[in-house]
Design a protein around this motif. Structure first.
Motif, PDB file in Angstrom:
ATOM      1  N   ASN A 187       0.885  -1.243   0.071  1.00 52.10           N
ATOM      2  CA  ASN A 187       0.006   0.056   0.011  1.00 52.10           C
ATOM      3  C   ASN A 187       0.769   1.339   0.062  1.00 52.10           C
ATOM      4  O   ASN A 187       0.449   2.310  -0.593  1.00 52.10           O
ATOM      5  N   ASP A 188       1.957   1.152   0.657  1.00 55.34           N
ATOM      6  CA  ASP A 188       2.812   2.204   0.616  1.00 55.34           C
ATOM      7  C   ASP A 188       3.579   2.631  -0.708  1.00 55.34           C
ATOM      8  O   ASP A 188       3.682   3.576  -1.263  1.00 55.34           O
ATOM      9  N   ALA A 189       3.775   1.459  -1.518  1.00 56.66           N
ATOM     10  CA  ALA A 189       4.572   1.512  -2.769  1.00 56.66           C
ATOM     11  C   ALA A 189       3.276   1.922  -3.769  1.00 56.66           C
ATOM     12  O   ALA A 189       3.634   2.968  -4.727  1.00 56.66           O
ATOM     13  N   GLU A 190       2.130   1.947  -3.245  1.00 61.09           N
ATOM     14  CA  GLU A 190       1.038   2.528  -3.980  1.00 61.09           C
ATOM     15  C   GLU A 190       1.126   3.969  -3.881  1.00 61.09           C
ATOM     16  O   GLU A 190       0.879   4.821  -4.948  1.00 61.09           O
ATOM     17  N   VAL A 191       1.341   4.365  -2.785  1.00 59.17           N
ATOM     18  CA  VAL A 191       1.344   5.785  -2.616  1.00 59.17           C
ATOM     19  C   VAL A 191       2.447   6.620  -3.291  1.00 59.17           C
ATOM     20  O   VAL A 191       2.280   7.565  -3.724  1.00 59.17           O
ATOM     21  N   LYS A 192       3.636   5.929  -3.106  1.00 55.37           N
ATOM     22  CA  LYS A 192       4.936   6.378  -3.916  1.00 55.37           C
ATOM     23  C   LYS A 192       4.521   6.478  -5.585  1.00 55.37           C
ATOM     24  O   LYS A 192       5.145   7.426  -6.111  1.00 55.37           O
ATOM     25  N   ALA A 193       3.880   5.463  -5.983  1.00 54.05           N
ATOM     26  CA  ALA A 193       3.525   5.626  -7.552  1.00 54.05           C
ATOM     27  C   ALA A 193       2.883   6.703  -7.639  1.00 54.05           C
ATOM     28  O   ALA A 193       3.081   7.289  -8.775  1.00 54.05           O
ATOM     29  N   VAL A 194       1.736   7.115  -7.103  1.00 51.38           N
ATOM     30  CA  VAL A 194       1.045   8.092  -7.212  1.00 51.38           C
ATOM     31  C   VAL A 194       1.665   9.440  -7.488  1.00 51.38           C
ATOM     32  O   VAL A 194       1.522  10.331  -8.046  1.00 51.38           O
ATOM     33  N   LEU A 195       2.437   9.580  -6.159  1.00 55.00           N
ATOM     34  CA  LEU A 195       3.192  10.866  -6.186  1.00 55.00           C
ATOM     35  C   LEU A 195       4.185  10.921  -7.106  1.00 55.00           C
ATOM     36  O   LEU A 195       4.433  12.111  -7.826  1.00 55.00           O
ATOM     37  N   ALA A 196       4.884   9.740  -7.637  1.00 54.93           N
ATOM     38  CA  ALA A 196       5.725   9.921  -8.721  1.00 54.93           C
ATOM     39  C   ALA A 196       4.983  10.509 -10.127  1.00 54.93           C
ATOM     40  O   ALA A 196       5.569  10.989 -10.839  1.00 54.93           O
ATOM     41  N   GLU A 197       3.749  10.261 -10.218  1.00 54.03           N
ATOM     42  CA  GLU A 197       2.812  10.483 -11.440  1.00 54.03           C
ATOM     43  C   GLU A 197       2.570  12.266 -11.165  1.00 54.03           C
ATOM     44  O   GLU A 197       2.436  13.066 -12.068  1.00 54.03           O
ATOM     45  N   SER A 198       1.963  12.620  -9.846  1.00 59.35           N
ATOM     46  CA  SER A 198       1.399  13.826  -9.503  1.00 59.35           C
ATOM     47  C   SER A 198       2.202  14.970  -9.302  1.00 59.35           C
ATOM     48  O   SER A 198       2.208  16.070  -9.682  1.00 59.35           O
ATOM     49  N   ALA A 199       3.557  14.612  -8.547  1.00 58.82           N
ATOM     50  CA  ALA A 199       4.353  15.833  -8.346  1.00 58.82           C
ATOM     51  C   ALA A 199       5.136  16.504  -9.580  1.00 58.82           C
ATOM     52  O   ALA A 199       5.354  15.561 -10.472  1.00 58.82           O
ATOM     53  N   ARG A 200       5.213  17.784  -9.681  1.00 56.27           N
ATOM     54  CA  ARG A 200       6.200  18.150 -10.666  1.00 56.27           C
ATOM     55  C   ARG A 200       7.647  18.039 -10.329  1.00 56.27           C
ATOM     56  O   ARG A 200       8.370  18.226 -11.581  1.00 56.27           O
ATOM     57  N   GLN A 201       8.102  17.764  -9.081  1.00 54.09           N
ATOM     58  CA  GLN A 201       9.433  17.318  -8.953  1.00 54.09           C
ATOM     59  C   GLN A 201       9.385  16.241  -7.968  1.00 54.09           C
ATOM     60  O   GLN A 201       8.749  16.386  -7.014  1.00 54.09           O
ATOM     61  N   VAL A 202      10.049  15.126  -8.381  1.00 54.01           N
ATOM     62  CA  VAL A 202      10.187  13.785  -7.649  1.00 54.01           C
ATOM     63  C   VAL A 202      11.586  14.017  -6.945  1.00 54.01           C
ATOM     64  O   VAL A 202      12.531  13.789  -7.815  1.00 54.01           O
ATOM     65  N   VAL A 203      11.682  13.973  -5.636  1.00 58.64           N
ATOM     66  CA  VAL A 203      13.007  14.088  -4.901  1.00 58.64           C
ATOM     67  C   VAL A 203      13.277  12.959  -4.244  1.00 58.64           C
ATOM     68  O   VAL A 203      12.418  12.759  -3.110  1.00 58.64           O
ATOM     69  N   VAL A 204      14.113  11.992  -4.321  1.00 69.03           N
ATOM     70  CA  VAL A 204      14.382  10.895  -3.628  1.00 69.03           C
ATOM     71  C   VAL A 204      15.538  10.983  -2.477  1.00 69.03           C
ATOM     72  O   VAL A 204      16.749  11.544  -3.076  1.00 69.03           O
ATOM     73  N   VAL A 205      15.469  10.925  -1.327  1.00 67.18           N
ATOM     74  CA  VAL A 205      16.387  11.226  -0.305  1.00 67.18           C
ATOM     75  C   VAL A 205      16.669   9.863   0.176  1.00 67.18           C
ATOM     76  O   VAL A 205      15.736   9.199   0.756  1.00 67.18           O
ATOM     77  N   SER A 206      18.164   9.287  -0.022  1.00 71.39           N
ATOM     78  CA  SER A 206      18.321   8.037   0.417  1.00 71.39           C
ATOM     79  C   SER A 206      19.809   7.714   0.542  1.00 71.39           C
ATOM     80  O   SER A 206      20.620   8.482  -0.081  1.00 71.39           O
ATOM     81  N   GLU A 207      19.970   7.082   1.781  1.00 73.50           N
ATOM     82  CA  GLU A 207      21.490   6.719   1.908  1.00 73.50           C
ATOM     83  C   GLU A 207      21.912   5.764   0.704  1.00 73.50           C
ATOM     84  O   GLU A 207      20.983   4.929   0.329  1.00 73.50           O
ATOM     85  N   THR A 208      23.067   5.598   0.467  1.00 69.37           N
ATOM     86  CA  THR A 208      23.861   4.706  -0.649  1.00 69.37           C
ATOM     87  C   THR A 208      23.605   3.552  -0.067  1.00 69.37           C
ATOM     88  O   THR A 208      23.585   2.437  -0.938  1.00 69.37           O
ATOM     89  N   GLU A 209      23.498   2.949   1.124  1.00 72.44           N
ATOM     90  CA  GLU A 209      23.267   1.660   1.626  1.00 72.44           C
ATOM     91  C   GLU A 209      21.889   1.045   1.042  1.00 72.44           C
ATOM     92  O   GLU A 209      21.938  -0.233   0.990  1.00 72.44           O
ATOM     93  N   LYS A 210      20.868   1.504   0.319  1.00 67.69           N
ATOM     94  CA  LYS A 210      19.873   1.417   0.134  1.00 67.69           C
ATOM     95  C   LYS A 210      20.004   0.429  -1.372  1.00 67.69           C
ATOM     96  O   LYS A 210      19.252  -0.074  -1.677  1.00 67.69           O
TER      97      LYS A 210
END
Length: 253
Positions: A187-210
């Motif tokens: 369900n959280d992946a669904e949220v992220k998928a919708v955000l990736a479509e709707s936002a003008r800018q998608v900013v992923v903030v992640s440690e390189t361990e990911k």
């Protein structure tokens, strides 16, 4: 000398069991040794099968086999998380409308946000941090609380998010692979998928361990990312995964 070395190794093993990942600097400070000695200790621990070597340090043998809880993640990378949050903060401007994800790094972003913006979030901790900022227009998405991830979800949230053209959506990755950004809950992946479509800018903030962690549910492809913020510059193999137009920022520069 041999007893001291063994005691030092035991302290390093205990710290590694707690934090899951240690840099050379972590070892230097924890057991009071020089950089050269810390590096030799790393080589010895890896050779003994007690850790895995990474760029700049070691990780526990079980690292990457499971996704740590939100509370566990709060213990790690405090300086790096703060620096990454500060880079993200530079992308927030007065009058903007933003989404801030359930991420320990993005909690630090929420704590740093100033007045004059509108923030949507499904994160319990972000909402608490933002609730004391009277100049922030806070919109908390409701639903059932995921106690492990500390976020709320309701199917109605997907429709709400799809109708908002966020100036930017700040998203924390659980795992990054060549074919996309992954998360531990469908369900959280669904949220992220919708955000990736709707936002003008998608900013992923992640440690390189990911890049070394696996999670089961893909949220979106890497080419959906406009800006990636990490704690250090990406290695050439990691950079090659991303479109040339993707902005790659790191907390070291």
């Amino acid at each position: 000398m041999a007893m001291y070395r063994e005691k030092r190794f035991e302290e390093i093993r205990q710290l590694l069991a707690e934090r899951k990942e240690l840099s050379v600097e972590d070892i230097m400070h924890a057991v009071g040794v020089s950089r050269d000695t810390a590096r030799r200790d790393i080589v010895a621990l890896v050779a003994a099968g007690q850790a895995r070597r990474t760029r700049g340090g070691i990780v526990a043998l079980t690292f990457g086999h499971s996704v740590p809880s939100y509370t566990e993640r709060l213990k790690h990378f405090s300086k790096e998380k703060t620096a990454m949050a500060q880079r993200a903060l530079q992308l927030i401007h007065p009058g903007g409308v933003y989404f801030i994800d359930d991420s320990t790094t993005l909690l630090k972003l929420s704590q740093s946000v100033t007045d004059g913006v509108t923030i949507y979030t499904h994160s319990l901790d972000n909402a608490i941090a933002l609730s004391v900022k009277s100049g922030v227009a806070l919109h908390m998405l409701g639903g059932e609380l995921n106690h492990h991830g500390r976020f709320f979800f309701s199917p109605a949230n997907l429709n709400t998010l799809s109708r908002i053209a966020f100036d930017a959506a700040f998203i924390g990755a659980t795992a990054i692979a060549k074919d996309g950004v992954y998360f531990p809950y469908a369900n959280d992946a669904e949220v992220k998928a919708v955000l990736a479509e709707s936002a003008r800018q998608v900013v992923v903030v992640s440690e390189t361990e990911k890049f070394h962690i696996q999670a089961p549910y893909r949220g979106f492809a890497l080419n959906a990312i406009d800006t990636l913020i990490t704690e250090r510059p990406l290695a050439s193999t990691e950079r090659a995964w991303f479109d040339p137009v993707t902005e790659l920022l790191d907390a070291e520069n």
